[in-house]
Motif scaffolding. Structure first.
Motif, PDB file in Angstrom:
ATOM      1  N   PHE A 116      27.247  43.732  61.733  1.00  0.00           N
ATOM      2  CA  PHE A 116      27.476  45.173  61.884  1.00  0.00           C
ATOM      3  C   PHE A 116      26.635  45.926  62.901  1.00  0.00           C
ATOM      4  CE2 PHE A 116      29.488  44.689  57.693  1.00  0.00           C
ATOM      5  CZ  PHE A 116      30.694  45.279  58.001  1.00  0.00           C
ATOM      6  N   PHE A 117      25.581  45.394  63.421  1.00  0.00           N
ATOM      7  CA  PHE A 117      24.727  46.175  64.302  1.00  0.00           C
ATOM      8  C   PHE A 117      24.968  45.784  65.753  1.00  0.00           C
ATOM      9  CE2 PHE A 117      22.870  46.457  60.174  1.00  0.00           C
ATOM     10  CZ  PHE A 117      22.406  47.758  60.115  1.00  0.00           C
ATOM     11  N   HIS A 118      25.771  46.599  66.426  1.00  0.00           N
ATOM     12  CA  HIS A 118      26.165  46.300  67.801  1.00  0.00           C
ATOM     13  C   HIS A 118      26.094  47.553  68.666  1.00  0.00           C
ATOM     14  CE1 HIS A 118      27.440  42.215  66.922  1.00  0.00           C
ATOM     15  NE2 HIS A 118      27.768  42.704  65.740  1.00  0.00           N
ATOM     16  N   PRO A 119      24.950  47.790  69.313  1.00  0.00           N
ATOM     17  CA  PRO A 119      24.813  49.001  70.123  1.00  0.00           C
ATOM     18  C   PRO A 119      25.835  49.101  71.253  1.00  0.00           C
ATOM     19  CG  PRO A 119      22.720  47.818  69.962  1.00  0.00           C
ATOM     20  CD  PRO A 119      23.763  46.988  69.279  1.00  0.00           C
ATOM     21  N   LYS A 120      26.305  47.985  71.758  1.00  0.00           N
ATOM     22  CA  LYS A 120      27.291  48.026  72.845  1.00  0.00           C
ATOM     23  C   LYS A 120      28.620  48.617  72.375  1.00  0.00           C
ATOM     24  CE  LYS A 120      29.225  43.408  72.325  1.00  0.00           C
ATOM     25  NZ  LYS A 120      28.649  42.570  71.355  1.00  0.00           N
ATOM     26  N   ASP A 121      28.816  48.667  71.049  1.00  0.00           N
ATOM     27  CA  ASP A 121      30.046  49.215  70.486  1.00  0.00           C
ATOM     28  C   ASP A 121      29.907  50.692  70.123  1.00  0.00           C
ATOM     29  OD1 ASP A 121      31.302  46.755  70.678  1.00  0.00           O
ATOM     30  OD2 ASP A 121      30.751  46.153  68.652  1.00  0.00           O
ATOM     31  N   GLU A 122      28.943  51.374  70.719  1.00  0.00           N
ATOM     32  CA  GLU A 122      28.651  52.764  70.366  1.00  0.00           C
ATOM     33  C   GLU A 122      29.871  53.686  70.458  1.00  0.00           C
ATOM     34  OE1 GLU A 122      26.123  55.125  68.554  1.00  0.00           O
ATOM     35  OE2 GLU A 122      25.527  53.136  69.207  1.00  0.00           O
ATOM     36  N   GLN A 123      30.797  53.417  71.376  1.00  0.00           N
ATOM     37  CA  GLN A 123      31.969  54.287  71.547  1.00  0.00           C
ATOM     38  C   GLN A 123      32.864  54.306  70.311  1.00  0.00           C
ATOM     39  OE1 GLN A 123      31.687  51.287  73.010  1.00  0.00           O
ATOM     40  NE2 GLN A 123      33.601  50.228  72.622  1.00  0.00           N
TER      41      GLN A 123
END
Length: 185
Positions: A66-73
């Motif tokens: 669940f922790f994926h900064p690249k998926d911020e959008q």
């Protein structure tokens, strides 16, 4: 292929690999040591017990899912966020078969404090993210939420549906997305 463990991350990688290959029962101090080509004593240099190792392993599995900064959008609108969560659930189930049902139900039922605490931290993170998306999605009708029907209450409803999907291993968000469309837009 075994490799020499030189860090906690190496040990956690080996633990996750054991779970992927053989399930949760495969994780033990000796099995992880063998996977890392080190002695059990080396693992004890990093972890005081199997419970400590499992707690950190659980946290690293949740993090991988669940922790994926690249998926911020994905946190800009509710529909995209829900779709992303369901995709991550499907990924998690494929990578760690039975993780959600065995781990989540097992820790809730047995009150194993460290694993349960780490699971609850992840759940709180997801729930907080849902609340933020609900508060900031520009597509939501301005009159939808009020003092009785708040973003937090609707996030709780959505999260309950997500938890049911985890337990049922049903990763199709279409019913939840239909609920969102009929309720919010």
């Amino acid at each position: 292929m075994n490799h020499l463990a030189t860090s906690k991350e190496d040990i956690l990688t080996a633990s996750r690999d054991l779970i992927r290959e053989n399930g949760w029962a495969a994780v033990s101090i000796r099995a992880v040591a063998a996977r890392c080509s080190v002695s059990a004593g080396t693992i004890y240099n990093y972890y005081n017990s199997k419970a400590d190792l499992l707690g950190d392993t659980i946290e690293s599995v949740w993090y991988e899912i669940f922790f994926h900064p690249k998926d911020e959008q994905v946190f800009h609108d509710v529909e995209t966020c829900i779709s992303w969560i369901y995709e991550r659930l499907e990924y998690g189930d494929a990578q760690f078969p039975g993780f959600f049902s065995l781990h989540s139900l097992g820790f809730m039922r047995n009150e194993k404090s460290d694993g349960k605490k780490k699971m609850m931290q992840t759940w709180e993170h997801i729930l907080h993210g849902l609340c933020e998306v609900l508060k900031n999605d520009p597509k939501i009708r301005p009159d939808v939420f009020d003092q009785q029907f708040t973003e937090d209450k609707f996030a709780d409803i959505l999260f309950s549906l997500i938890l049911m999907s985890m337990l049922r291993q049903d990763y199709d968000p279409s019913d939840v997305l239909m609920l969102i469309k009929k309720t919010l837009y």
